[in-house]
Design a protein around this motif. Structure first.
Motif, PDB file in Angstrom:
ATOM      1  N   GLN A 107       0.811  -1.212   0.000  1.00 42.68           N
ATOM      2  CA  GLN A 107       0.000   0.000   0.000  1.00 42.68           C
ATOM      3  C   GLN A 107       0.847   1.266   0.000  1.00 42.68           C
ATOM      4  O   GLN A 107       0.425   2.308  -0.507  1.00 42.68           O
ATOM      5  N   SER A 108       2.069   1.189   0.555  1.00 46.91           N
ATOM      6  CA  SER A 108       2.923   2.378   0.598  1.00 46.91           C
ATOM      7  C   SER A 108       3.493   2.727  -0.777  1.00 46.91           C
ATOM      8  O   SER A 108       3.959   3.848  -0.990  1.00 46.91           O
ATOM      9  N   PHE A 109       3.460   1.798  -1.722  1.00 46.91           N
ATOM     10  CA  PHE A 109       3.993   2.048  -3.055  1.00 46.91           C
ATOM     11  C   PHE A 109       2.942   2.603  -4.008  1.00 46.91           C
ATOM     12  O   PHE A 109       3.291   3.188  -5.030  1.00 46.91           O
ATOM     13  N   LEU A 110       1.672   2.383  -3.688  1.00 49.46           N
ATOM     14  CA  LEU A 110       0.602   2.699  -4.627  1.00 49.46           C
ATOM     15  C   LEU A 110      -0.349   3.728  -4.033  1.00 49.46           C
ATOM     16  O   LEU A 110      -0.500   3.824  -2.815  1.00 49.46           O
ATOM     17  N   ASP A 111      -1.002   4.475  -4.900  1.00 47.33           N
ATOM     18  CA  ASP A 111      -1.938   5.517  -4.482  1.00 47.33           C
ATOM     19  C   ASP A 111      -3.313   4.882  -4.257  1.00 47.33           C
ATOM     20  O   ASP A 111      -3.861   4.236  -5.151  1.00 47.33           O
ATOM     21  N   SER A 112      -3.861   5.074  -3.077  1.00 47.20           N
ATOM     22  CA  SER A 112      -5.152   4.458  -2.747  1.00 47.20           C
ATOM     23  C   SER A 112      -6.321   5.420  -2.923  1.00 47.20           C
ATOM     24  O   SER A 112      -7.438   5.130  -2.507  1.00 47.20           O
ATOM     25  N   ASP A 113      -6.067   6.590  -3.530  1.00 42.60           N
ATOM     26  CA  ASP A 113      -7.126   7.576  -3.762  1.00 42.60           C
ATOM     27  C   ASP A 113      -7.299   7.822  -5.266  1.00 42.60           C
ATOM     28  O   ASP A 113      -6.436   7.483  -6.071  1.00 42.60           O
ATOM     29  N   GLY A 114      -8.408   8.424  -5.623  1.00 46.13           N
ATOM     30  CA  GLY A 114      -8.630   8.813  -7.009  1.00 46.13           C
ATOM     31  C   GLY A 114      -9.381   7.773  -7.816  1.00 46.13           C
ATOM     32  O   GLY A 114      -9.742   6.695  -7.326  1.00 46.13           O
ATOM     33  N   ASP A 115      -9.608   8.099  -9.096  1.00 52.94           N
ATOM     34  CA  ASP A 115     -10.381   7.221  -9.970  1.00 52.94           C
ATOM     35  C   ASP A 115      -9.677   5.890 -10.232  1.00 52.94           C
ATOM     36  O   ASP A 115     -10.333   4.883 -10.500  1.00 52.94           O
ATOM     37  N   ASN A 116      -8.355   5.901 -10.222  1.00 55.50           N
ATOM     38  CA  ASN A 116      -7.619   4.652 -10.460  1.00 55.50           C
ATOM     39  C   ASN A 116      -6.889   4.195  -9.192  1.00 55.50           C
ATOM     40  O   ASN A 116      -5.738   3.778  -9.231  1.00 55.50           O
ATOM     41  N   ALA A 117      -7.605   4.301  -8.082  1.00 60.38           N
ATOM     42  CA  ALA A 117      -7.031   3.900  -6.791  1.00 60.38           C
ATOM     43  C   ALA A 117      -6.633   2.426  -6.804  1.00 60.38           C
ATOM     44  O   ALA A 117      -7.303   1.577  -7.406  1.00 60.38           O
ATOM     45  N   ALA A 118      -5.526   2.148  -6.147  1.00 61.59           N
ATOM     46  CA  ALA A 118      -5.047   0.766  -6.049  1.00 61.59           C
ATOM     47  C   ALA A 118      -5.973  -0.054  -5.160  1.00 61.59           C
ATOM     48  O   ALA A 118      -6.580   0.461  -4.213  1.00 61.59           O
ATOM     49  N   GLN A 119      -6.087  -1.332  -5.480  1.00 66.05           N
ATOM     50  CA  GLN A 119      -6.862  -2.254  -4.662  1.00 66.05           C
ATOM     51  C   GLN A 119      -5.961  -3.388  -4.198  1.00 66.05           C
ATOM     52  O   GLN A 119      -5.123  -3.881  -4.952  1.00 66.05           O
ATOM     53  N   LEU A 120      -6.140  -3.777  -2.959  1.00 63.58           N
ATOM     54  CA  LEU A 120      -5.388  -4.884  -2.381  1.00 63.58           C
ATOM     55  C   LEU A 120      -6.357  -6.035  -2.130  1.00 63.58           C
ATOM     56  O   LEU A 120      -7.399  -5.846  -1.499  1.00 63.58           O
ATOM     57  N   VAL A 121      -6.038  -7.215  -2.652  1.00 65.10           N
ATOM     58  CA  VAL A 121      -6.920  -8.368  -2.484  1.00 65.10           C
ATOM     59  C   VAL A 121      -6.105  -9.552  -1.970  1.00 65.10           C
ATOM     60  O   VAL A 121      -4.887  -9.611  -2.123  1.00 65.10           O
ATOM     61  N   ASN A 122      -6.822 -10.488  -1.362  1.00 66.98           N
ATOM     62  CA  ASN A 122      -6.214 -11.695  -0.805  1.00 66.98           C
ATOM     63  C   ASN A 122      -6.974 -12.891  -1.366  1.00 66.98           C
ATOM     64  O   ASN A 122      -8.196 -12.999  -1.176  1.00 66.98           O
ATOM     65  N   ASN A 123      -6.292 -13.780  -2.081  1.00 64.14           N
ATOM     66  CA  ASN A 123      -7.027 -14.877  -2.733  1.00 64.14           C
ATOM     67  C   ASN A 123      -7.637 -15.866  -1.741  1.00 64.14           C
ATOM     68  O   ASN A 123      -8.472 -16.694  -2.120  1.00 64.14           O
ATOM     69  N   VAL A 307      11.382   3.617  -0.484  1.00 58.65           N
ATOM     70  CA  VAL A 307      11.052   2.516   0.432  1.00 58.65           C
ATOM     71  C   VAL A 307      10.960   2.979   1.886  1.00 58.65           C
ATOM     72  O   VAL A 307      10.084   2.530   2.628  1.00 58.65           O
ATOM     73  N   HIS A 308      11.844   3.896   2.293  1.00 52.27           N
ATOM     74  CA  HIS A 308      11.931   4.270   3.708  1.00 52.27           C
ATOM     75  C   HIS A 308      11.566   5.722   3.997  1.00 52.27           C
ATOM     76  O   HIS A 308      11.611   6.146   5.151  1.00 52.27           O
ATOM     77  N   GLY A 309      11.200   6.469   2.951  1.00 56.89           N
ATOM     78  CA  GLY A 309      10.763   7.840   3.161  1.00 56.89           C
ATOM     79  C   GLY A 309      11.921   8.802   3.405  1.00 56.89           C
ATOM     80  O   GLY A 309      13.093   8.429   3.439  1.00 56.89           O
ATOM     81  N   ASP A 310      11.562  10.084   3.603  1.00 56.10           N
ATOM     82  CA  ASP A 310      12.574  11.121   3.819  1.00 56.10           C
ATOM     83  C   ASP A 310      13.404  10.847   5.063  1.00 56.10           C
ATOM     84  O   ASP A 310      14.624  11.036   5.060  1.00 56.10           O
ATOM     85  N   ALA A 311      12.727  10.417   6.140  1.00 53.33           N
ATOM     86  CA  ALA A 311      13.446  10.158   7.390  1.00 53.33           C
ATOM     87  C   ALA A 311      14.440   9.011   7.227  1.00 53.33           C
ATOM     88  O   ALA A 311      15.558   9.064   7.739  1.00 53.33           O
ATOM     89  N   GLY A 312      14.024   7.963   6.508  1.00 53.54           N
ATOM     90  CA  GLY A 312      14.921   6.827   6.283  1.00 53.54           C
ATOM     91  C   GLY A 312      16.128   7.211   5.457  1.00 53.54           C
ATOM     92  O   GLY A 312      17.254   6.779   5.743  1.00 53.54           O
ATOM     93  N   LEU A 313      15.911   8.030   4.420  1.00 55.70           N
ATOM     94  CA  LEU A 313      17.029   8.481   3.591  1.00 55.70           C
ATOM     95  C   LEU A 313      17.982   9.348   4.410  1.00 55.70           C
ATOM     96  O   LEU A 313      19.208   9.184   4.325  1.00 55.70           O
ATOM     97  N   LYS A 314      17.436  10.258   5.209  1.00 61.27           N
ATOM     98  CA  LYS A 314      18.286  11.112   6.040  1.00 61.27           C
ATOM     99  C   LYS A 314      19.114  10.283   6.998  1.00 61.27           C
ATOM    100  O   LYS A 314      20.325  10.521   7.178  1.00 61.27           O
ATOM    101  N   SER A 315      18.479   9.281   7.606  1.00 60.55           N
ATOM    102  CA  SER A 315      19.189   8.388   8.529  1.00 60.55           C
ATOM    103  C   SER A 315      20.313   7.646   7.817  1.00 60.55           C
ATOM    104  O   SER A 315      21.425   7.518   8.334  1.00 60.55           O
ATOM    105  N   ALA A 316      20.018   7.152   6.603  1.00 63.16           N
ATOM    106  CA  ALA A 316      21.031   6.404   5.842  1.00 63.16           C
ATOM    107  C   ALA A 316      22.203   7.293   5.452  1.00 63.16           C
ATOM    108  O   ALA A 316      23.365   6.877   5.538  1.00 63.16           O
TER     109      ALA A 316
END
Length: 425
Positions: A107-123, A307-316
């Protein structure tokens, strides 16, 4: 809508397509649901998962609707593709934990809002409703055994010493049915995957045809391999995970920072959204001045931020600077251990920091950075002795708990590059 196929072509991300002309026509007609599956073999995705995640992300940015499928049902069996022996079956509790961990990462990689919002499913949500007999009657009767026997993943295992169990043999049927179900529920007509998933993808298309779906399409991308054919994302210390708990932002950053010159442009094409013009500029820089590692730095920064956001990059970045004499602050034992993984260390009782404390000369001798007290004295007096990257020139200085860099670790340095750790336990 943008022409996603042109983008994928220049990035060399198209390995196989079931019907490229038909797929191009479908994508040009409007927003389409496109899915990729992720096996919950652990509670985190790893570097190998970045490519299908980025493929979904690219399709979403081109105006299509990404569907990320977590295999709660298929994960109970395990995909035999590319495996020389059967996987160990996961417990229900572990599988549930893995599904939850992977779902949050996707979910952190994909946009969950808008007309083409990502969907997560579990088979597991649709497979749990099937009885064994009903699945055989409703689905299995549409799946010729000859189709399964013709797949490379099956043929290679049948002739191997390990063989292939009926459980794993059934995996292809379960995954094929996912495509049929997603078409029925979400109108999904496109499946993405790595080149090792070609057999499973085409099996789903064939099953869909027999069960009356509209024409389905499949596309595979090359596997993420090094120039000598090894899977990327492995080090001597193990797998590079997307979870910060399993692989710190610093360790993640350093993996990409140290990618071989032969592989860095492939990684930039496959795994980032850096545009064509900048990629060509980085390729030219690599050719003219490989030692500067400009392309590797750009790759490491882009992926770590994703993957880790601004804080993760700053830490690295802060952690990376420590090896070059940067300030050491606000780090844990774990983080320091990862930064100085290849540095010799010695253990001392924490009580040695009590009372008057530990004489700095004795600390350097104990660390192994010097061979005698006399050599340690000279290092301190000449200004080449550092505690936590702070120069220490007081020959009588005593180290106490206040000098710890983290909960129990102290970093000693002699000169510019010779480090050692003291661990107080």
């Amino acid at each position: 809508m943008t022409d996603i196929l042109s983008e994928l072509r220049w990035r060399n991300l198209i390995h196989q397509v079931t019907d490229e002309a038909g797929l191009a026509k479908l994508l040009s007609e409007g927003s389409q649901s496109v899915y990729a599956g992720f096996d919950p073999t652990a509670d985190s995705l790893h570097v190998g998962s970045l490519l299908p995640l980025m493929m979904l992300r690219r399709f979403q940015r081109a105006g299509h609707r990404p569907v990320a499928l977590v295999g709660g049902a298929t994960g109970m069996i395990g995909d035999p593709s590319g495996k020389s022996e059967e996987r160990n079956l996961l417990s229900a509790d572990q599988l549930e934990k893995n599904v939850a961990g992977i779902a949050s990462q996707v979910q952190s990689f994909l946009d969950s809002d808008g007309d083409n919002a990502a969907q997560l499913v579990n088979n597991f949500d649709w497979m749990k409703n099937f009885s064994y007999l009903n699945f055989l009657r409703d689905v299995g009767k549409n799946f010729p055994v000859g189709v399964m026997m013709g797949k490379e993943s099956v043929k290679s295992r049948l002739t191997s010493e390990a063989g292939l169990s009926y459980t794993e043999f059934s995996y292809m049927l379960l995954q094929a049915y996912d495509f049929v179900e997603l078409n029925k529920k979400l109108g999904c007509r496109v499946q993405l995957g790595g080149s090792d998933q070609w057999g499973n993808i085409t099996a789903g298309i064939d099953l869909g045809r027999r069960m009356g779906t509209p024409q389905l399409y499949g596309m595979t991308s090359p596997l993420l391999l090094t120039s000598d054919g090894r899977k990327m994302g492995k080090t001597e210390r193990g797998t590079i995970w997307l979870s910060a708990e399993r692989t710190s932002p610093y360790e993640f950053f350093q993996y990409w920072r140290n990618v071989d010159d032969k592989d860095v442009m492939t990684c930039l094409h496959y795994l980032t959204e850096i545009d064509r013009e900048e990629c060509e500029s980085l390729a030219q820089e690599l050719e003219n001045n490989a030692g500067a590692a400009v392309a590797q730095k750009r790759l490491a920064e882009w992926l770590t931020q994703l993957v880790h956001g601004d804080a993760g990059l700053k830490s690295a970045l802060n952690a990376s600077q420590i090896l070059f004499g940067g300030e050491i602050s606000d780090l844990s034992d774990k983080e320091l251990t990862q930064i100085f993984a290849d540095v010799p260390s010695k253990e001392l009782p924490k009580s040695s920091l009590e009372g008057e404390g530990l004489w700095v000369v004795e600390a350097f001798k104990t660390s192994g950075l010097v061979s005698s007290n006399g050599e340690a004295r000279r290092a301190v007096q000449e200004g080449s002795a550092y505690i936590n990257n702070q120069r220490q020139q007081d020959i009588d200085y005593k180290l106490t708990r206040a000098d710890l860099a983290s909960e129990s670790v102290m970093v000693l340095r002699r000169g510019k590059k010779k480090y050692a750790l003291l661990r107080f336990v």
